[in-house]
Design a protein around this motif. Structure first.
Motif, PDB file in Angstrom:
ATOM      1  N   ALA A 311       0.828  -1.212   0.000  1.00 29.12           N
ATOM      2  CA  ALA A 311       0.000   0.000   0.000  1.00 29.12           C
ATOM      3  C   ALA A 311       0.861   1.259   0.000  1.00 29.12           C
ATOM      4  N   LEU A 312       2.196   1.089   0.095  1.00 30.26           N
ATOM      5  CA  LEU A 312       3.074   2.252   0.215  1.00 30.26           C
ATOM      6  C   LEU A 312       3.301   2.923  -1.137  1.00 30.26           C
ATOM      7  N   GLY A 313       3.607   4.214  -1.087  1.00 30.31           N
ATOM      8  CA  GLY A 313       3.866   4.968  -2.310  1.00 30.31           C
ATOM      9  C   GLY A 313       5.315   5.409  -2.408  1.00 30.31           C
ATOM     10  N   GLY A 314       5.636   6.116  -3.498  1.00 29.36           N
ATOM     11  CA  GLY A 314       6.977   6.670  -3.686  1.00 29.36           C
ATOM     12  C   GLY A 314       8.044   5.584  -3.684  1.00 29.36           C
ATOM     13  N   ARG A 315       9.223   5.962  -3.226  1.00 30.35           N
ATOM     14  CA  ARG A 315      10.330   4.991  -3.209  1.00 30.35           C
ATOM     15  C   ARG A 315      10.018   3.800  -2.317  1.00 30.35           C
ATOM     16  N   CYS A 316       9.341   4.057  -1.167  1.00 34.27           N
ATOM     17  CA  CYS A 316       9.020   2.934  -0.268  1.00 34.27           C
ATOM     18  C   CYS A 316       8.140   1.911  -0.983  1.00 34.27           C
ATOM     19  N   GLY A 317       7.246   2.392  -1.860  1.00 35.79           N
ATOM     20  CA  GLY A 317       6.309   1.499  -2.543  1.00 35.79           C
ATOM     21  C   GLY A 317       6.978   0.575  -3.545  1.00 35.79           C
ATOM     22  N   ARG A 318       8.132   0.969  -4.072  1.00 33.13           N
ATOM     23  CA  ARG A 318       8.799   0.091  -5.043  1.00 33.13           C
ATOM     24  C   ARG A 318      10.116  -0.476  -4.497  1.00 33.13           C
ATOM     25  N   CYS A 319      10.298  -0.308  -3.197  1.00 34.65           N
ATOM     26  CA  CYS A 319      11.558  -0.737  -2.582  1.00 34.65           C
ATOM     27  C   CYS A 319      11.508  -2.222  -2.241  1.00 34.65           C
ATOM     28  N   GLU A 320      12.570  -2.925  -2.551  1.00 34.95           N
ATOM     29  CA  GLU A 320      12.597  -4.363  -2.247  1.00 34.95           C
ATOM     30  C   GLU A 320      12.692  -4.646  -0.742  1.00 34.95           C
ATOM     31  N   TRP A 321      12.986  -3.598   0.045  1.00 36.57           N
ATOM     32  CA  TRP A 321      13.086  -3.775   1.499  1.00 36.57           C
ATOM     33  C   TRP A 321      11.780  -3.401   2.203  1.00 36.57           C
ATOM     34  N   CYS A 346      15.054   8.615   4.318  1.00 35.54           N
ATOM     35  CA  CYS A 346      15.812   7.471   3.813  1.00 35.54           C
ATOM     36  C   CYS A 346      16.497   7.851   2.504  1.00 35.54           C
ATOM     37  N   GLY A 347      17.779   7.521   2.405  1.00 37.62           N
ATOM     38  CA  GLY A 347      18.537   7.872   1.212  1.00 37.62           C
ATOM     39  C   GLY A 347      18.581   6.765   0.176  1.00 37.62           C
ATOM     40  N   TYR A 348      17.912   5.673   0.447  1.00 37.89           N
ATOM     41  CA  TYR A 348      17.997   4.527  -0.465  1.00 37.89           C
ATOM     42  C   TYR A 348      17.206   4.797  -1.746  1.00 37.89           C
ATOM     43  N   GLU A 349      17.807   4.428  -2.864  1.00 33.84           N
ATOM     44  CA  GLU A 349      17.133   4.639  -4.150  1.00 33.84           C
ATOM     45  C   GLU A 349      16.847   3.291  -4.787  1.00 33.84           C
ATOM     46  N   PRO A 350      15.611   2.804  -4.657  1.00 31.47           N
ATOM     47  CA  PRO A 350      15.283   1.521  -5.277  1.00 31.47           C
ATOM     48  C   PRO A 350      15.262   1.638  -6.797  1.00 31.47           C
ATOM     49  N   ALA A 351      15.292   0.498  -7.460  1.00 32.51           N
ATOM     50  CA  ALA A 351      15.232   0.505  -8.921  1.00 32.51           C
ATOM     51  C   ALA A 351      13.900   1.103  -9.370  1.00 32.51           C
ATOM     52  N   PRO A 352      13.883   1.744 -10.545  1.00 35.59           N
ATOM     53  CA  PRO A 352      12.621   2.309 -11.031  1.00 35.59           C
ATOM     54  C   PRO A 352      11.575   1.217 -11.199  1.00 35.59           C
ATOM     55  N   ALA A 353      10.302   1.607 -11.058  1.00 33.20           N
ATOM     56  CA  ALA A 353       9.222   0.633 -11.230  1.00 33.20           C
ATOM     57  C   ALA A 353       9.201   0.168 -12.683  1.00 33.20           C
ATOM     58  N   VAL A 354       8.953  -1.128 -12.869  1.00 30.14           N
ATOM     59  CA  VAL A 354       8.859  -1.678 -14.229  1.00 30.14           C
ATOM     60  C   VAL A 354       7.388  -1.914 -14.540  1.00 30.14           C
ATOM     61  N   ALA A 355       6.912  -1.296 -15.599  1.00 32.06           N
ATOM     62  CA  ALA A 355       5.510  -1.458 -15.944  1.00 32.06           C
ATOM     63  C   ALA A 355       5.258  -2.874 -16.454  1.00 32.06           C
ATOM     64  N   PRO A 356       4.083  -3.449 -16.136  1.00 35.09           N
ATOM     65  CA  PRO A 356       3.771  -4.787 -16.657  1.00 35.09           C
ATOM     66  C   PRO A 356       3.801  -4.766 -18.186  1.00 35.09           C
ATOM     67  N   LEU A 357       4.218  -5.894 -18.775  1.00 33.27           N
ATOM     68  CA  LEU A 357       4.368  -5.982 -20.227  1.00 33.27           C
ATOM     69  C   LEU A 357       3.077  -5.603 -20.942  1.00 33.27           C
ATOM     70  N   GLY A 358       1.947  -6.020 -20.396  1.00 35.82           N
ATOM     71  CA  GLY A 358       0.651  -5.737 -21.025  1.00 35.82           C
ATOM     72  C   GLY A 358       0.425  -4.242 -21.150  1.00 35.82           C
ATOM     73  N   ALA A 359       0.792  -3.515 -20.113  1.00 36.12           N
ATOM     74  CA  ALA A 359       0.593  -2.070 -20.126  1.00 36.12           C
ATOM     75  C   ALA A 359       1.482  -1.427 -21.170  1.00 36.12           C
ATOM     76  N   LEU A 360       2.730  -1.922 -21.320  1.00 33.73           N
ATOM     77  CA  LEU A 360       3.645  -1.377 -22.312  1.00 33.73           C
ATOM     78  C   LEU A 360       3.118  -1.602 -23.726  1.00 33.73           C
ATOM     79  N   LEU A 361       2.600  -2.816 -23.972  1.00 30.07           N
ATOM     80  CA  LEU A 361       2.100  -3.152 -25.307  1.00 30.07           C
ATOM     81  C   LEU A 361       0.878  -2.295 -25.633  1.00 30.07           C
ATOM     82  N   ALA A 362       0.070  -2.022 -24.578  1.00 32.46           N
ATOM     83  CA  ALA A 362      -1.162  -1.246 -24.802  1.00 32.46           C
ATOM     84  C   ALA A 362      -0.844   0.179 -25.231  1.00 32.46           C
TER      85      ALA A 362
END
Ligand code: SF4
Length: 364
Positions: A311-321, A346-362
């Motif tokens: 349910a988290l947003g921003g960097r926390c929402g895509r952070c593997e931790w 927090c100074g940690y920079e998680p990898a950018p979010a990867v959009a699902p393949l379906g969304a990219l194709l759309a």
């Protein structure tokens, strides 16, 4: 031990009063020098303790805080009631002359299990300036002496902000002079009187967390952070990289069995009985006078959301931790108004979010 924070918190903090003789610069509660007539009565306090016990086994730890809990004449009654019910009870008295040895003795006889005092400077000048009352350092040392003489485990709480950052290493050396059980290091949330204090940067925070992790491998007491759950990430990264020596024996068992965060293993009841995810997250979800503490913790949508890392947003929402850490929800709320936003300390920079393949194709 499997710990299910959906079922019960690890810690219940009850602000028995907001009255306090100190005027600390970082005070969350904006404490005042008189008791509020709307505080929970003795009978309501007993009912609250019974609700805490009804979380089941293992029961949460109960921390009686303030303000200064010593302002409550019925404090020993609360400790006794909780102790007889099978709860472990800790106390956080303010550094004033009210916490006499006689009263601590009375509380120990009633079943008190731990005393936590605040020390925010390595010497009287720096501590008293922070607490804004001359003599607070001397009173705190008296409480420490009495606690140790009575054989009660001692916890020391210290605050990290720009104002205390330069003395952190001296503080670490000072607390290590005591036979303490736990050093609880609190990272400023800019609310209450603390809103006037200057925050450290995310980079400085990272350095402090690394310093604490290194220190925790060398000292015989536990170290925990409050409102900096990314300490768990720093510890896990250090262990993964093999840059840490083995922990001192016994250190781990002093910690919560897994990360505690606002509303996630943690619940706060204010002096009026309002139930909040944390004392630093003023989002009342109900009141213990309605007898619904367990239900609110387990079923309220905000509490459930705070236990959902997705349910988290921003960097926390895509952070593997995010499941291990999740960032300070209180700081996210204090700085953005959104309890689910990223933690800016927090100074940690998680990898950018990867959009699902379906969304990219759309969109192609
Ligand atoms: S980005 Fe958020 S979840 Fe990730 S380590 Fe930092 S505070 Fe924790």
């Amino acid at each position: 031990m499997v710990v299910d924070f959906e079922r019960a918190p690890f810690l219940v903090i009850w602000e028995v009063t907001r009255a306090c003789a100190l005027a600390c610069v970082h005070c969350r509660a904006d404490a005042i020098a008189r008791r509020d007539p709307r505080e929970l009565t003795t009978a309501e306090g007993f009912q609250l303790i019974d609700q805490v016990r009804s979380f089941g086994n293992p029961p949460p730890l109960l921390v009686l805080t303030g303000g200064d809990p010593m302002w409550r004449k019925d404090l020993a009654e609360f400790v006794g009631h909780a102790s007889r019910a099978g709860l472990t009870v800790a106390l956080t008295p303010s550094g004033t002359a009210m916490a006499t040895r006689r009263r601590l003795e009375e509380l120990k006889a009633a079943g008190l299990s731990r005393v936590a005092v605040s020390l925010d400077g390595p010497d009287p000048e720096r501590h008293d300036a922070f607490r804004r009352v001359k003599g607070s350092y001397a009173n705190t040392l008296k409480i420490i002496d009495a606690t140790l003489e009575l054989g009660l485990p001692l916890q020391i709480n210290s605050t990290v902000s720009r104002r205390t950052l330069a003395s952190l290493e001296a503080m670490a050396a000072r607390v290590a002079e005591f036979p303490l059980t736990l050093w609880a290091v609190f990272f400023l949330v800019e609310m209450g009187r603390g809103a006037s204090l200057e925050q450290i940067t995310a980079e400085e925070c990272e350095q402090v967390l690394e310093f604490l992790d290194g220190l925790s491998r060398r000292v015989p007491f536990g170290i925990k952070t409050t409102e900096a759950p990314h300490y768990r990430r720093v510890q896990a990264e250090a262990e993964r990289n093999g840059s840490s020596a083995s922990p001192v024996l016994g250190r781990r068992q002093l910690r919560a069995p897994r990360a505690v965060n606002d509303g996630n293993g943690f619940v706060f009841v204010d002096h009026l009985g309002n139930v909040c995810p944390s004392g630093f997250l003023p989002m009342p979800r109900g009141n213990v006078r309605e007898g619904r503490l367990v239900e609110l913790y387990r079923e309220d949508e905000v509490f459930r959301g705070l236990r959902n890392p997705d349910a988290l947003g921003g960097r926390c929402g895509r952070c593997e931790w995010r499941a291990l850490c999740g960032g300070s929800r209180s700081r996210a709320f204090a700085t953005t108004g959104d309890a689910f936003a990223e933690d800016p300390l927090c100074g940690y920079e998680p990898a950018p979010a990867v959009a699902p393949l379906g969304a990219l194709l759309a969109t192609a």
